[in-house]
Design an enzyme around this catalytic site. Structure first.
Site, PDB file in Angstrom:
ATOM      1  N   ARG A 161       4.708 -10.018   4.815  1.00 28.43           N
ATOM      2  CA  ARG A 161       5.131  -9.604   3.476  1.00 28.43           C
ATOM      3  C   ARG A 161       6.180 -10.556   2.913  1.00 28.43           C
ATOM      4  O   ARG A 161       6.205 -10.853   1.723  1.00 28.43           O
ATOM      5  CB  ARG A 161       5.660  -8.165   3.516  1.00 28.43           C
ATOM      6  N   VAL A 211      12.079  -4.774  -2.731  1.00 29.70           N
ATOM      7  CA  VAL A 211      12.822  -5.572  -1.762  1.00 29.70           C
ATOM      8  C   VAL A 211      12.547  -7.062  -1.970  1.00 29.70           C
ATOM      9  O   VAL A 211      12.910  -7.881  -1.136  1.00 29.70           O
ATOM     10  CB  VAL A 211      12.456  -5.135  -0.317  1.00 29.70           C
ATOM     11  N   HIS A 256      16.561   0.059  -1.690  1.00 33.09           N
ATOM     12  CA  HIS A 256      15.861   0.038  -0.400  1.00 33.09           C
ATOM     13  C   HIS A 256      16.052  -1.274   0.353  1.00 33.09           C
ATOM     14  O   HIS A 256      15.211  -1.655   1.158  1.00 33.09           O
ATOM     15  CB  HIS A 256      14.376   0.341  -0.614  1.00 33.09           C
ATOM     16  N   CYS A 297      24.151  -4.932  16.282  1.00 28.67           N
ATOM     17  CA  CYS A 297      25.520  -5.222  15.824  1.00 28.67           C
ATOM     18  C   CYS A 297      25.600  -5.412  14.304  1.00 28.67           C
ATOM     19  O   CYS A 297      26.683  -5.530  13.751  1.00 28.67           O
ATOM     20  CB  CYS A 297      26.092  -6.455  16.536  1.00 28.67           C
ATOM     21  N   GLY A 356       6.789   1.188 -13.369  1.00 25.13           N
ATOM     22  CA  GLY A 356       5.968   0.885 -12.190  1.00 25.13           C
ATOM     23  C   GLY A 356       6.383   1.561 -10.909  1.00 25.13           C
ATOM     24  O   GLY A 356       6.358   0.935  -9.854  1.00 25.13           O
ATOM     25  N   THR A 357       6.753   2.838 -10.999  1.00 23.96           N
ATOM     26  CA  THR A 357       7.003   3.573  -9.760  1.00 23.96           C
ATOM     27  C   THR A 357       6.177   4.845  -9.751  1.00 23.96           C
ATOM     28  O   THR A 357       6.018   5.499 -10.786  1.00 23.96           O
ATOM     29  CB  THR A 357       8.499   3.896  -9.554  1.00 23.96           C
ATOM     30  N   SER A 358       5.657   5.196  -8.561  1.00 22.12           N
ATOM     31  CA  SER A 358       4.874   6.427  -8.429  1.00 22.12           C
ATOM     32  C   SER A 358       5.776   7.658  -8.383  1.00 22.12           C
ATOM     33  O   SER A 358       5.286   8.780  -8.402  1.00 22.12           O
ATOM     34  CB  SER A 358       3.999   6.360  -7.173  1.00 22.12           C
ATOM     35  N   GLU A 378      -0.440   4.541 -14.749  1.00 25.37           N
ATOM     36  CA  GLU A 378      -0.967   5.899 -14.558  1.00 25.37           C
ATOM     37  C   GLU A 378       0.113   6.943 -14.782  1.00 25.37           C
ATOM     38  O   GLU A 378       1.305   6.622 -14.799  1.00 25.37           O
ATOM     39  CB  GLU A 378      -1.462   6.055 -13.108  1.00 25.37           C
TER      40      GLU A 378
END
Ligand code: BV8
Ligand code: ZN
Length: 245
Positions: free
Chosen positions: A59, A92, A108, A119, A177-179, A205
């Site tokens: 990723r 991220v 996040h 550590c 753009g977030t569900s 959506e």
């Protein structure tokens, strides 16, 4: 304390979709091909650190090769008009920062940093992926992990408190753009609505929190956001979102 930003833009994976970054819950998204509980949890890392490390390395390579899209760039331009604009992101990938946004709260964590699971020492991911080991070991003997927030982990407290205060006190909260399914991040939309902000949603959506929005725009963020600048200007001048013409 700083004056609360009047404009907050809250983003999820959908804003980076047009940069070629997979979303999580859409058809074709990451969770369709991989089970999150097998990869994005501390338990998964304890059981199969090599599998988890390789997934994040893959990723990271995608994110490193990606470029910000017109959606990221439109948001960065709005800050010239609204110097107190705050971007709150669940992403991220750092694409907001690379587009020029200066104030970005990462709820996040980020993929550009690895940290020692024991550590806490941080290493740039670009360097970490060159080290031997999957994952590489820290000098203390602990294993390096991506600096992201996994399911079941607390969000970085300072970041969350700053985002929560901004949502509670802003005038305009633009959700992109977030569900709106992962908490506590999604709860910020509710906080903004309860605080009296005008909530605008941009998404391909409907989402569980679409009903809280004053207006929703259905379609790709990279096409819709650059065209919203006149509406935002009008909102700043008149204090309300203009009705569709
Ligand atoms: C916590 C980082 C306290 C790493 C991620 C049951 C009920 C309620 C809550 C829970 C529950 N069981 C467990 C929980 C809590 C859990 C949670 O919310 N689970 C949900 C899923 C049920 N939350 C947590 O565990 C959080 N921590 O609660 O701590 C605690 C701790 C310990 C003990 C007690 C309490 C931590 C959650 C953090 C998870 N980390 N990622 C990584 O990247 O690998 S999650 C992941 O989802 C993403 O990274 C992202 O950050 C987040 C949200 O996803 P979205 O960004 O919204 O993306 P998604 O694909 O879902 O949606 C994309 C949207 O874009 C779609 O709507 C689509 O239509 C749209 N779209 C697509 N393309 C476009 C577009 N729109 C416009 N334009 C386009 N081009
Ligand atoms: Zn260490």
């Amino acid at each position: 304390m700083d004056r609360a930003p009047s404009l907050v833009v809250f983003t999820g994976a959908g804003i980076s979709q047009e940069s070629g970054i997979s979303t999580f819950r859409d058809p074709g998204g990451l969770w369709e091909r991989f089970r999150p509980e097998e990869l994005a949890t501390p338990e998964a890392f304890a059981a199969k650190p090599d599998v988890v490390w390789r997934w994040y390395r893959w990723r990271f390579e995608k994110v490193r090769a990606a470029e910000p899209n017109p959606g990221h760039r439109a948001i960065a331009r709005w800050q010239e008009r609204f110097p107190s604009l705050l971007v709150v992101t669940q992403n991220v990938d750092r694409l907001h920062q690379r587009a020029g946004s200066r104030e970005v709260v990462e709820l996040h964590g980020d993929l550009w940093t690895a940290r020692c699971a024991r550590c806490g020492k941080r290493v740039a991911m670009e360097r970490a992926i060159e080290l031997p080991g999957e994952p590489p070991a820290c000098a203390c003997g602990g294993l390096l992990r991506p600096n992201v927030v996994w399911f079941g982990e607390m969000l970085p407290q300072e970041a969350f408190l700053r985002a929560d205060a901004a949502a509670a006190h802003c005038g305009l909260f633009v959700v992109v753009g977030t569900s709106a399914r992962v908490y506590p991040a999604a709860g910020l939309i509710e906080v903004a609505a309860e605080g009296g902000a005008t909530v605008i949603e941009v998404n391909r959506e409907e989402t569980p929190l679409s009903a809280l929005a004053t207006r929703t725009y259905r379609g790709p963020a990279g096409e819709i956001l650059p065209g919203l600048t006149p509406e935002i200007e009008a909102w700043a001048k008149e204090g309300r979102w203009p009705s569709p013409s």
